[in-house]
Scaffold this active site. Structure first.
Site, PDB file in Angstrom:
ATOM      1  N   THR A 295       0.822  -1.332  -0.200  1.00  0.00           N
ATOM      2  CA  THR A 295       0.025   0.040  -0.049  1.00  0.00           C
ATOM      3  C   THR A 295       0.931   1.295  -0.115  1.00  0.00           C
ATOM      4  OG1 THR A 295      -0.130   0.170   2.301  1.00  0.00           O
ATOM      5  CG2 THR A 295      -1.862  -1.111   1.480  1.00  0.00           C
ATOM      6  N   CYS A 296       0.469   2.215  -0.214  1.00  0.00           N
ATOM      7  CA  CYS A 296       0.888   3.474  -0.502  1.00  0.00           C
ATOM      8  C   CYS A 296       0.894   4.161   1.002  1.00  0.00           C
ATOM      9  CB  CYS A 296       0.345   4.842  -1.361  1.00  0.00           C
ATOM     10  SG  CYS A 296       0.359   3.790  -3.041  1.00  0.00           S
ATOM     11  N   ASP A 297       1.244   3.783   1.782  1.00  0.00           N
ATOM     12  CA  ASP A 297       1.500   4.174   3.234  1.00  0.00           C
ATOM     13  C   ASP A 297       2.765   3.704   4.066  1.00  0.00           C
ATOM     14  OD1 ASP A 297       1.001   4.560   6.108  1.00  0.00           O
ATOM     15  OD2 ASP A 297      -1.154   4.708   5.818  1.00  0.00           O
TER      16      ASP A 297
END
Ligand SMILES: *Cc1c(COP(=O)(O)O)cnc(C)c1O
Length: 376
Positions: A323-325
């Site tokens: 994920t983009c986290d």
């Protein structure tokens, strides 16, 4: 990984990430614990993995259940459990949920505060209640800290209050912390509960039950004493502190019943470096913290990892989710090594992931679907 799980993945090649649970292992773990602790009644802590197939299997084996919410109570009853085999073990409950549990026939409730007792007295008059004592969580990889339980002197007063409010002061519980590796913690905990039994006996309250909670380990990267060692330490402590007056014993295993029964297979999406002189590779997988591996928080639970390319040279990697986290990094400090020729499309297995994974999944974060669970 069991032969059955290996065969399933080989023959079916399910889309990743995917959790496969071998029900035979759950059954074996249940019997092993029963054999190791014959005096104790097993209440499966269903939050560890509430897959209907697991609940139905355990109902069939005669298990009892520790439920954390009214939803879990409904689910386990749907799987065939009768209300007299259910404990509402969360010390934080809505009064309306207590009332519904009571209507369904549940007669065993946890508490650790006066506020909770008031709700229980109002919504479940006459019910059996047990007070949870606070523990340090020392020695545990996944401690539960001070969120639950109260101190001994408060527990004594609350038990007297419970009686005066028309509830049945039935027993005491604790949780030594999940994935507990220090067998000495059982003596500390059981010793405390024995003091409470004595203090209440002096005011005419005879407690009947000692709930030993969970804490029994699964098989992760760092060895932990097995269930038999824990059972031995428990019985030594119980005999030492209770002598011939052993109360009825409950255990609430979650992790140890289902952890080793499951394996997650995932896929490498990318292998990269951040600079020409960077000594560590980044390995990005199609599963991460938001896909069910949240117990890697602070790298507390370190799963055993294998890959489809094992056998050759390995070097240090940082393992991250898709994920983009920024927090979606599984292991950095833990210094895992993976094959140097690992590449996108390769399979990566996370072993002993049957507990606290499928339900820890986020709901659609980054559009990712929930972790698929297959029970075989
Ligand atoms: C989560 C929980 C358990 C299960 O603990 P494990 O360490 O997974 O065995 C048992 N009892 C209570 C009250 C819990 O909250």
């Amino acid at each position: 990984m069991t032969a059955k799980i290996r065969r399933y993945f080989a023959e079916n090649q399910p889309a990743t990430p995917c959790l496969v649970v071998d029900l035979e292992v759950v059954e074996q773990n249940f019997h092993d614990l029963q054999r190791a602790l014959p005096l104790a009644t097993i209440y499966y802590a269903m939050k560890a993995n509430p897959a209907p197939e697991i609940l139905e299997l355990l109902v069939g084996l005669g298990s009892h259940f520790d439920a954390a919410s009214i939803y879990e109570i409904r689910d386990v009853m749907k799987a065939g459990a009768s209300a007299d085999k259910i404990s509402f073990g969360n010390t934080v409950k809505k009064q309306s949920d207590i009332a519904e549990a009571r209507r369904l026939g549940v007669d065993l409730f946890a508490f650790d505060s006066e506020g909770e007792l008031e709700k229980l007295a109002a919504a479940a008059p006459g019910a059996r209640v047990f007070c949870r004592l606070v523990m340090t969580g020392e020695g545990a990889d996944w401690p539960l800290g001070r969120k639950f339980g109260c101190e001994l002197d408060m527990a004594r007063d609350l038990m007297i209050r419970a009686r005066d409010m028309g509830l049945v002061p039935y027993g005491v519980s604790f949780h030594v912390g999940s994935q507990q590796r220090d067998l000495g913690q059982w003596d500390v905990a059981v010793g405390k509960t024995a003091m409470l039994f004595t203090a209440l006996d002096e005011v005419g309250i005879k407690l009947k039950m000692l709930n030993l909670g969970g804490g029994f380990p699964a098989h992760y990267r760092t060895e932990a004493p097995g269930t038999e060692c824990h059972a031995g330490a428990i019985m030594d402590a119980v005999v030492k502190h209770f002598g011939n007056a052993i109360p009825s014993l409950l255990v609430e295993p979650g992790r140890s019943l289902v952890g080793d029964a499951g394996m997650i297979e995932s896929e490498v999406i990318l292998v990269s470096r951040k600079g020409y002189n960077d000594s560590e590779r980044w390995v990005y997988l199609d599963i991460g913290k938001f896909g069910g591996l949240i117990e890697t928080m602070d790298e507390a639970i370190q799963y055993r990892i294998t890959t489809s390319r094992d056998g050759g040279a390995t070097d240090r990697v940082i393992i991250a989710g898709p994920t983009c986290d920024e927090v979606d990094v599984l292991y950095k400090k833990a210094a895992y090594e993976l094959p140097v020729d690992l590449r996108p499309g390769d399979r990566v297995q996370f072993h002993s992931t049957g507990a606290y994974t499928s339900t820890y999944c986020s709901v659609g974060f980054n559009g990712l679907p929930p972790l698929r669970t297959l029970c075989i």
